[in-house]
Motif scaffolding. Sequence first.
Motif, PDB file in Angstrom:
ATOM      1  N   ALA A 149       0.950  -1.059  -0.098  1.00  0.00           N
ATOM      2  CA  ALA A 149      -0.012  -0.004  -0.076  1.00  0.00           C
ATOM      3  C   ALA A 149       0.708   1.095  -0.024  1.00  0.00           C
ATOM      4  CB  ALA A 149      -0.776   0.035   1.160  1.00  0.00           C
ATOM      5  N   PRO A 150       2.171   1.172   0.805  1.00  0.00           N
ATOM      6  CA  PRO A 150       2.788   2.598   0.711  1.00  0.00           C
ATOM      7  C   PRO A 150       3.369   2.716  -0.859  1.00  0.00           C
ATOM      8  CG  PRO A 150       3.280   1.372   2.833  1.00  0.00           C
ATOM      9  CD  PRO A 150       2.161   0.496   1.826  1.00  0.00           C
ATOM     10  N   VAL A 151       3.754   1.567  -1.414  1.00  0.00           N
ATOM     11  CA  VAL A 151       4.370   1.956  -2.686  1.00  0.00           C
ATOM     12  C   VAL A 151       3.072   2.420  -3.805  1.00  0.00           C
ATOM     13  CG1 VAL A 151       4.826   0.659  -4.851  1.00  0.00           C
ATOM     14  CG2 VAL A 151       5.681  -0.186  -2.399  1.00  0.00           C
ATOM     15  N   LEU A 152       2.057   1.989  -3.551  1.00  0.00           N
ATOM     16  CA  LEU A 152       1.026   2.378  -4.491  1.00  0.00           C
ATOM     17  C   LEU A 152       0.689   3.874  -4.175  1.00  0.00           C
ATOM     18  CD1 LEU A 152      -1.513  -0.583  -4.283  1.00  0.00           C
ATOM     19  CD2 LEU A 152       0.048  -0.102  -5.972  1.00  0.00           C
ATOM     20  N   ARG A 153       0.657   4.076  -2.755  1.00  0.00           N
ATOM     21  CA  ARG A 153       0.405   5.726  -2.257  1.00  0.00           C
ATOM     22  C   ARG A 153       1.472   6.513  -2.997  1.00  0.00           C
ATOM     23  NH1 ARG A 153      -1.736   3.217   2.456  1.00  0.00           N
ATOM     24  NH2 ARG A 153       0.275   3.320   3.342  1.00  0.00           N
ATOM     25  N   ARG A 154       2.651   6.094  -2.846  1.00  0.00           N
ATOM     26  CA  ARG A 154       3.923   6.872  -3.355  1.00  0.00           C
ATOM     27  C   ARG A 154       3.693   7.099  -5.018  1.00  0.00           C
ATOM     28  NH1 ARG A 154       7.183   3.676   0.123  1.00  0.00           N
ATOM     29  NH2 ARG A 154       7.929   2.485  -1.620  1.00  0.00           N
ATOM     30  N   VAL A 155       3.224   5.997  -5.708  1.00  0.00           N
ATOM     31  CA  VAL A 155       3.145   6.217  -6.809  1.00  0.00           C
ATOM     32  C   VAL A 155       2.338   7.240  -7.125  1.00  0.00           C
ATOM     33  CG1 VAL A 155       2.723   4.828  -9.271  1.00  0.00           C
ATOM     34  CG2 VAL A 155       4.411   4.047  -7.382  1.00  0.00           C
ATOM     35  N   VAL A 156       1.129   6.718  -6.846  1.00  0.00           N
ATOM     36  CA  VAL A 156      -0.278   7.920  -7.082  1.00  0.00           C
ATOM     37  C   VAL A 156       0.105   9.340  -6.660  1.00  0.00           C
ATOM     38  CG1 VAL A 156      -2.556   8.346  -6.400  1.00  0.00           C
ATOM     39  CG2 VAL A 156      -1.778   5.922  -6.655  1.00  0.00           C
ATOM     40  N   ARG A 157       0.797   9.535  -5.483  1.00  0.00           N
ATOM     41  CA  ARG A 157       1.060  10.880  -5.219  1.00  0.00           C
ATOM     42  C   ARG A 157       2.058  11.402  -6.237  1.00  0.00           C
ATOM     43  NH1 ARG A 157       2.378   9.842  -0.337  1.00  0.00           N
ATOM     44  NH2 ARG A 157       4.536   9.416  -0.668  1.00  0.00           N
TER      45      ARG A 157
END
Length: 193
Positions: free
Chosen positions: A181-189
């Motif tokens: 989830a943190p990886v996904l959040r970083r990519v989206v951000r």
Amino acid sequence: MTRPDALSADTIVPFLAEIFARRGAEEYLGEPVTISEHMRQCAELAEREGAGDELIAAALLHDIGHFTHEFPADAAAQDVDTRHEAAGARVVARFFPTLVTDCVRYHVDAKRYLCATDPDYAAKLSDASVHSLKLQGGPMSDEEVAAFEKTPHLDAILKVRIWDDIGKDPDHAAPAFAHYAPVLRRVVRTHRL
């Protein structure tokens, strides 16, 4: 559950987490792992190879369309191609960079491409993958191969495809969705900037 068309950059990762939690234990088209385990194994393979966040996200989400298409769960058994790659690309395209979306959109074409260009590749496919290959159009023609080789992000798409073929180990438990989830959040951000 939130409709995919009502999602925002702030709600896409919780939406994906909810899908993994609610539907992740479903059978993966005759493979020896659940669909969630398969997707998480693919992300773990990307992570182990030192891939960046975008490629890890692509590996994790490449089959998200299995959760979002409009066909019944037994569509493959009914010889129906669900076009899960297109369904998945529609979900991620608004929130993730083109590399992620392209890996989701073209991972099926990558299988067709590799079957046409690598004589040893098709022999390594699982029975379920061979069946879906038939539904997806079989190996590419020479013309399709030439066109596909011009696809942006081809190397990344092919890497995701290879992880897709490997990530089916029933004796291995990949990290939970929460790990990614943190990886996904970083990519989206980063994509929003």
